[in-house]
Write a protein that holds these residues in place. Structure first.
Motif, PDB file in Angstrom:
ATOM      1  N   ALA A 162      -2.470  -4.139 -14.179  1.00  0.00           N
ATOM      2  CA  ALA A 162      -2.054  -5.384 -14.819  1.00  0.00           C
ATOM      3  C   ALA A 162      -0.712  -5.205 -15.519  1.00  0.00           C
ATOM      4  O   ALA A 162       0.184  -6.061 -15.413  1.00  0.00           O
ATOM      5  CB  ALA A 162      -3.121  -5.859 -15.791  1.00  0.00           C
ATOM      6  N   GLU A 163      -0.566  -4.110 -16.228  1.00  0.00           N
ATOM      7  CA  GLU A 163       0.694  -3.855 -16.924  1.00  0.00           C
ATOM      8  C   GLU A 163       1.846  -3.676 -15.940  1.00  0.00           C
ATOM      9  O   GLU A 163       2.966  -4.152 -16.178  1.00  0.00           O
ATOM     10  CB  GLU A 163       0.558  -2.602 -17.802  1.00  0.00           C
ATOM     11  CG  GLU A 163      -0.367  -2.797 -18.999  1.00  0.00           C
ATOM     12  CD  GLU A 163      -0.602  -1.506 -19.768  1.00  0.00           C
ATOM     13  OE1 GLU A 163      -0.243  -0.424 -19.235  1.00  0.00           O
ATOM     14  OE2 GLU A 163      -1.160  -1.576 -20.884  1.00  0.00           O
ATOM     15  N   THR A 164       1.585  -3.021 -14.819  1.00  0.00           N
ATOM     16  CA  THR A 164       2.639  -2.741 -13.845  1.00  0.00           C
ATOM     17  C   THR A 164       3.161  -4.005 -13.182  1.00  0.00           C
ATOM     18  O   THR A 164       4.366  -4.153 -12.953  1.00  0.00           O
ATOM     19  CB  THR A 164       2.133  -1.755 -12.772  1.00  0.00           C
ATOM     20  OG1 THR A 164       1.676  -0.553 -13.411  1.00  0.00           O
ATOM     21  CG2 THR A 164       3.228  -1.407 -11.776  1.00  0.00           C
ATOM     22  N   GLN A 224       7.788  -0.737  -6.114  1.00  0.00           N
ATOM     23  CA  GLN A 224       8.887  -0.297  -5.262  1.00  0.00           C
ATOM     24  C   GLN A 224       8.816  -1.021  -3.916  1.00  0.00           C
ATOM     25  O   GLN A 224       7.766  -1.078  -3.278  1.00  0.00           O
ATOM     26  CB  GLN A 224       8.822   1.211  -5.066  1.00  0.00           C
ATOM     27  CG  GLN A 224       8.997   1.996  -6.358  1.00  0.00           C
ATOM     28  CD  GLN A 224       8.840   3.493  -6.167  1.00  0.00           C
ATOM     29  OE1 GLN A 224       8.854   3.995  -5.043  1.00  0.00           O
ATOM     30  NE2 GLN A 224       8.687   4.212  -7.277  1.00  0.00           N
ATOM     31  N   GLU A 225       9.946  -1.562  -3.483  1.00  0.00           N
ATOM     32  CA  GLU A 225       9.989  -2.408  -2.289  1.00  0.00           C
ATOM     33  C   GLU A 225       9.499  -1.690  -1.039  1.00  0.00           C
ATOM     34  O   GLU A 225       8.915  -2.295  -0.147  1.00  0.00           O
ATOM     35  CB  GLU A 225      11.412  -2.926  -2.073  1.00  0.00           C
ATOM     36  CG  GLU A 225      11.509  -4.002  -1.011  1.00  0.00           C
ATOM     37  CD  GLU A 225      12.873  -4.656  -0.965  1.00  0.00           C
ATOM     38  OE1 GLU A 225      13.147  -5.381   0.012  1.00  0.00           O
ATOM     39  OE2 GLU A 225      13.674  -4.440  -1.902  1.00  0.00           O
ATOM     40  N   GLU A 226       9.705  -0.403  -0.963  1.00  0.00           N
ATOM     41  CA  GLU A 226       9.315   0.357   0.234  1.00  0.00           C
ATOM     42  C   GLU A 226       7.808   0.334   0.468  1.00  0.00           C
ATOM     43  O   GLU A 226       7.343   0.604   1.576  1.00  0.00           O
ATOM     44  CB  GLU A 226       9.784   1.806   0.100  1.00  0.00           C
ATOM     45  CG  GLU A 226       9.111   2.560  -1.045  1.00  0.00           C
ATOM     46  CD  GLU A 226       9.692   3.933  -1.260  1.00  0.00           C
ATOM     47  OE1 GLU A 226       9.368   4.841  -0.459  1.00  0.00           O
ATOM     48  OE2 GLU A 226      10.468   4.097  -2.223  1.00  0.00           O
ATOM     49  N   GLY A 232       0.826  -1.197   0.000  1.00  0.00           N
ATOM     50  CA  GLY A 232       0.000   0.000   0.000  1.00  0.00           C
ATOM     51  C   GLY A 232       0.858   1.244   0.000  1.00  0.00           C
ATOM     52  O   GLY A 232       2.018   1.218   0.441  1.00  0.00           O
ATOM     53  N   LEU A 233       0.295   2.346  -0.498  1.00  0.00           N
ATOM     54  CA  LEU A 233       1.025   3.613  -0.527  1.00  0.00           C
ATOM     55  C   LEU A 233       0.040   4.773  -0.523  1.00  0.00           C
ATOM     56  O   LEU A 233      -1.169   4.589  -0.702  1.00  0.00           O
ATOM     57  CB  LEU A 233       1.940   3.687  -1.752  1.00  0.00           C
ATOM     58  CG  LEU A 233       1.329   3.530  -3.152  1.00  0.00           C
ATOM     59  CD1 LEU A 233       0.694   4.828  -3.658  1.00  0.00           C
ATOM     60  CD2 LEU A 233       2.381   3.073  -4.146  1.00  0.00           C
TER      61      LEU A 233
END
Length: 409
Positions: free
Chosen positions: A108-110, A144-146, A28-29
């Motif tokens: 989906a593309e990401t 992104q891992e964060e 989540g972000l």
């Protein structure tokens, strides 16, 4: 911790969550739909998963529900779910539908999956279009891992909730560990036949989609369709289950010798999440459980349990710690179900307040003390038949009015 229910044993995983099952991750972000809070979440399986869903009965179905149902209908599979909070994308016409499709496509593309393998969910204010520029910028960052972490996903999907809701349990099937995890949101506009709630369940069990769908529908009727906060049912509600088969067990069907183990474990997860939604009802101070026994049928018991748990007079009496059993009797009586009033007994916890349709002597102070506890149980025994059901809800407080009188502001 080990739970035993009808001779089925499974363990609760400490800090377990929606990403506990093999092959799943979540995150989540903050993308700017809210001022500061995380508002965009996702779940991803590294292999396609069998999928099943149930949805709100409200005739105004939000755009994300339409897109998600279309995705599942293609192959009965999903590999990812993208969810935003703050804005429901409901009653937004053709533009809202296109925005939901665009969310699905970019997600989906990401993550590198086929478009129809993605589900979309939204929750929040009805009637506003999504700010797609902010949403698209957020989706572009999800690798992104964060931003990884199930706790971030649990936070991202919340609206007026006061806490995150997550769980995971483990059981053994065919000698293999099988994990079931889940997360949910819901606090207001909660009522039987789906509510303002989203619930997502993941498992690494090997089970066919048709079997999964029938099981989810049955369990939903005993869990998410048995909760209420305020009697309102929203436009965006859904429960999704994804099963990616990575546990390596033999395919689960009703003929599998451990089918009941799996069924009971999945039901436990769904009931837990449903009760957490009820416990976190807007302004709630108590979780209320209603048990009905001795009805002529399970269906009749279900209707009576829902009638009691949905009664605003019962809910306000619980809030005021008032042992006003007349309100419970009244709710039973207007449920529309056949019963013999002279056989009805009512308990508040262990305290008998009505016996065979007439008042039973009880200590008012003792009853008041019980009704002040965090969890309150109402038991209605209707006779000697076998029908039974359980429903969950909460008290109705002044705080509920305050929250909903200023929801848009």
């Amino acid at each position: 911790m080990v739970f035993t229910d009808q001779q089925d044993t499974f363990k609760l995983l400490k800090n377990g969550n929606i990403a506990s099952a093999k092959g799943f991750q979540a995150g989540g972000l903050h993308c700017g739909l809210r001022k500061k809070k995380i508002d965009l979440g996702w779940v991803y399986s590294d292999v396609p998963a069998q999928a099943a869903g149930v949805y709100t009965t409200n005739v105004f179905q939000a755009a994300p529900l339409k897109v998600t149902q279309e995705s599942i209908a293609k192959e009965n599979q999903l590999q990812g779910i993208i969810v935003n909070s703050a804005i429901a994308n409901a009653c937004t016409g053709e533009q809202g539908l296109q925005d939901a499709y665009d969310m699905r496509k970019q997600f989906a593309e990401t993550v590198g999956i086929e478009e129809h393998m993605a589900a979309v969910a939204s929750t929040g204010l009805i009637g506003e279009l999504l700010p797609m520029d902010r949403l698209q910028k957020g989706i572009s960052q999800i690798n992104q891992e964060e931003h990884l972490g199930a706790e971030k996903f649990e936070t991202a999907i919340l609206t007026t909730d006061t806490k995150e809701k997550g769980i995971a349990i483990e059981l053994e099937i065919d000698g293999q560990p099988v994990t079931i995890g889940g997360a949910a949101k819901g606090s207001g506009m909660i009522h039987p036949n789906m509510a303002t709630m989203l619930s997502f369940v993941t498992t690494d069990a090997n089970i066919a989609a048709d079997q999964l769908h029938g099981t989810l529908k049955s369990i939903t009727n005993k869990s998410f369709n048995m909760i209420t906060v305020d009697g309102d049912t929203s436009t965006n509600d859904m429960v999704l289950v994804l099963a990616n088969g990575k546990a390596g067990n033999q395919p689960l069907t009703a003929q599998h010798p451990q089918w009941n183990d799996f069924y009971q474990a999945l039901q436990f997860v769904c009931e837990y999440l449903a009760k957490e939604i009820a416990r976190d009802g807007e302004g709630a101070t108590r979780l209320v459980e209603v048990q009905v026994d001795g009805a002529f049928t399970d269906e009749s018991a279900t209707a009576i349990a829902k009638s009691i748990i949905s009664s605003n007079l019962v809910k306000t009496a619980i809030h005021g710690a008032d042992a006003n059993w007349g309100r419970i009797i009244t709710a039973i009586g207007y449920s529309g179900q056949s019963l013999d009033p002279d056989k009805v007994s009512v308990y508040l916890g262990d305290i008998l307040v009505v016996e065979n349709g007439v008042p039973a002597p009880f200590n008012e102070e003792q009853a008041k003390e019980y009704l002040l506890e965090d969890e309150v149980k109402i038991i209605a025994k209707l006779g000697d038949a076998n029908g039974k059901a359980t429903a969950w809800g909460c008290d109705l407080s002044y705080e509920y009015v305050r929250i909903n009188a200023s929801y848009r502001t």
